[in-house]
Design an enzyme around this catalytic site. Structure first.
Site, short mmCIF file in Angstrom:
data_model
loop_
_atom_site.label_atom_id
_atom_site.label_comp_id
_atom_site.label_asym_id
_atom_site.label_seq_id
_atom_site.Cartn_x
_atom_site.Cartn_y
_atom_site.Cartn_z
N ASP A 67 38.73 47.65 38.60
CA ASP A 67 37.51 48.31 39.06
C ASP A 67 37.59 48.62 40.55
O ASP A 67 38.52 48.17 41.24
CB ASP A 67 36.28 47.45 38.75
CG ASP A 67 36.47 45.96 39.09
OD1 ASP A 67 37.42 45.63 39.83
OD2 ASP A 67 35.68 45.14 38.61
N ASP A 136 26.54 36.94 35.62
CA ASP A 136 25.70 37.58 34.59
C ASP A 136 26.52 37.99 33.36
O ASP A 136 26.05 38.75 32.53
CB ASP A 136 24.97 38.80 35.18
CG ASP A 136 25.91 39.90 35.66
OD1 ASP A 136 27.15 39.75 35.52
OD2 ASP A 136 25.41 40.92 36.16
N HIS A 138 29.38 39.72 33.34
CA HIS A 138 30.16 40.97 33.39
C HIS A 138 31.66 40.67 33.44
O HIS A 138 32.08 39.63 33.95
CB HIS A 138 29.72 41.88 34.54
CG HIS A 138 30.09 41.45 35.93
ND1 HIS A 138 29.15 41.23 36.91
CD2 HIS A 138 31.28 41.21 36.52
CE1 HIS A 138 29.76 40.89 38.03
NE2 HIS A 138 31.06 40.86 37.82
N GLU A 143 28.37 45.68 33.60
CA GLU A 143 27.17 44.88 33.76
C GLU A 143 26.42 44.77 32.42
O GLU A 143 26.68 45.53 31.49
CB GLU A 143 26.27 45.55 34.80
CG GLU A 143 26.89 45.62 36.21
CD GLU A 143 26.89 44.27 36.93
OE1 GLU A 143 26.83 43.22 36.26
OE2 GLU A 143 26.96 44.29 38.18
C1 GLP Z 1 33.43 40.80 40.64
C2 GLP Z 1 34.52 41.66 40.01
C3 GLP Z 1 35.06 41.04 38.76
C4 GLP Z 1 35.17 39.54 38.98
C5 GLP Z 1 33.79 38.95 39.06
C6 GLP Z 1 33.77 37.48 39.44
O1 GLP Z 1 32.27 41.45 40.95
N1 GLP Z 1 34.19 43.01 39.74
O2 GLP Z 1 36.31 41.62 38.43
O3 GLP Z 1 35.83 38.95 37.90
O4 GLP Z 1 32.95 39.71 39.88
O5 GLP Z 1 34.16 37.29 40.75
P1 GLP Z 1 34.70 35.89 41.30
O6 GLP Z 1 35.97 35.65 40.58
O7 GLP Z 1 34.89 36.10 42.76
O8 GLP Z 1 33.67 34.90 40.95
#
Ligand code: GLP
Length: 261
Positions: A67, A136, A138, A143
């Site tokens: 992403d 949440d 995702h 989302e």
């Molecule tokens: C982000 C990314 C995801 C990631 C998630 C969790 O917003 N878009 O690819 O897996 O949120 O992030 P983290 O691993 O820093 O908790």
């Protein structure tokens, strides 16, 4: 879904790196799906160590990021293209040009998203997708409410996600972009093996839904229950709301060595 509950980040990093290393041994030109965020860092750290000592090589491999934020200039340190370079790509021996990312700076966003899907298909699809999970539920930036059949497209970020990610923007919520491009849930589901990492108590609810909840667009990661090969690497805190945690621990302890990861 294989659920592995491990004592700490280092153990998660070793097992995740084993999955990547075993794949590269079988298929040196493997296609990797690369997530940003803090969750996969232990895997990337371990792979950087193994690359430095020569036990793993990415020289023939390629990768696709999950992403990207819309609205950040190409040289912004929090652009996911730059984040993945810093956290992983620059630390191992990928050939130049081996990593592709969705082009959030394109004038024609739908065309850029379609081109990204075509590039993944042209590479033969993703062999191993590394994933984190949002609080949440995702994955990528799909989302709650995302179509379970979605492909790479533009999405509006949930307020909770922007709050969660404000820490990367000096704690300033207004600096966090409102939109992103993300591989869709169907894009992620097409990967041949998914390795999802979640750590810490903040992920416990999302992990509970991912593993034991009903499949629903409200918790997008639950679509992975329909995937034939998902490995979920958790620490005890992220696993704390799993009803069958004892069974998962027992199953992993009793796993025959020949099954590998
Ligand atoms: C982000 C990314 C995801 C990631 C998630 C969790 O917003 N878009 O690819 O897996 O949120 O992030 P983290 O691993 O820093 O908790």
């Amino acid at each position: 879904m294989e659920i592995v509950i491990l004592p700490d980040n280092a153990a998660i990093g070793r097992l995740g790196a084993d999955a990547v290393g075993n794949l590269l041994q079988r298929k040196p030109a493997a296609v990797l799906g690369l997530a940003t965020g803090s969750s996969p860092l232990s895997i990337y750290d371990e792979l950087a160590t193994r690359s430095a000592d020569g036990s793993v090589s990415f020289a023939k491999a390629s990768g696709f990021t999950l992403d990207e934020y819309v609205g950040l200039p190409a040289d912004h340190p929090e652009s996911y293209r730059n984040v993945i370079d810093k956290d992983f790509v620059s630390r191992v021996d990928f050939a130049s040009g081996a990593i592709q990312a969705p082009n959030a700076l394109a004038e024609d966003i739908p065309a850029a998203c379609a081109a990204y899907e075509s590039a993944i298909a042209a590479a033969g699809g993703v062999d191993l997708q590394i994933l984190g999970i949002g609080t949440d539920g995702h994955i990528g930036f799909n989302e709650p409410g995302s179509s379970l059949a979605s492909r790479t497209r533009i999405k509006t970020l949930a307020r909770q996600t922007r709050i969660d990610n404000a820490r990367f923007f000096g704690g300033n919520l207004d600096a966090v972009p409102t939109h992103c491009l993300t591989q869709g849930l169907a894009t992620i589901m097409a990967a041949r093996h998914v390795v999802l990492v979640a750590t810490g108590p903040g992920k416990a609810e999302a992990v509970h839904h991912l593993v034991e909840g009903a499949v629903s667009a409200l918790w997008p990661a639950t679509i992975l229950q329909h995937h034939p090969h998902v490995t979920v690497l958790l620490d005890g805190a992220a696993a704390s709301r799993l009803q069958l945690a004892g069974y998962y621990r027992e199953t992993y302890r009793a796993k025959p060595a020949w099954q590998g990861i």
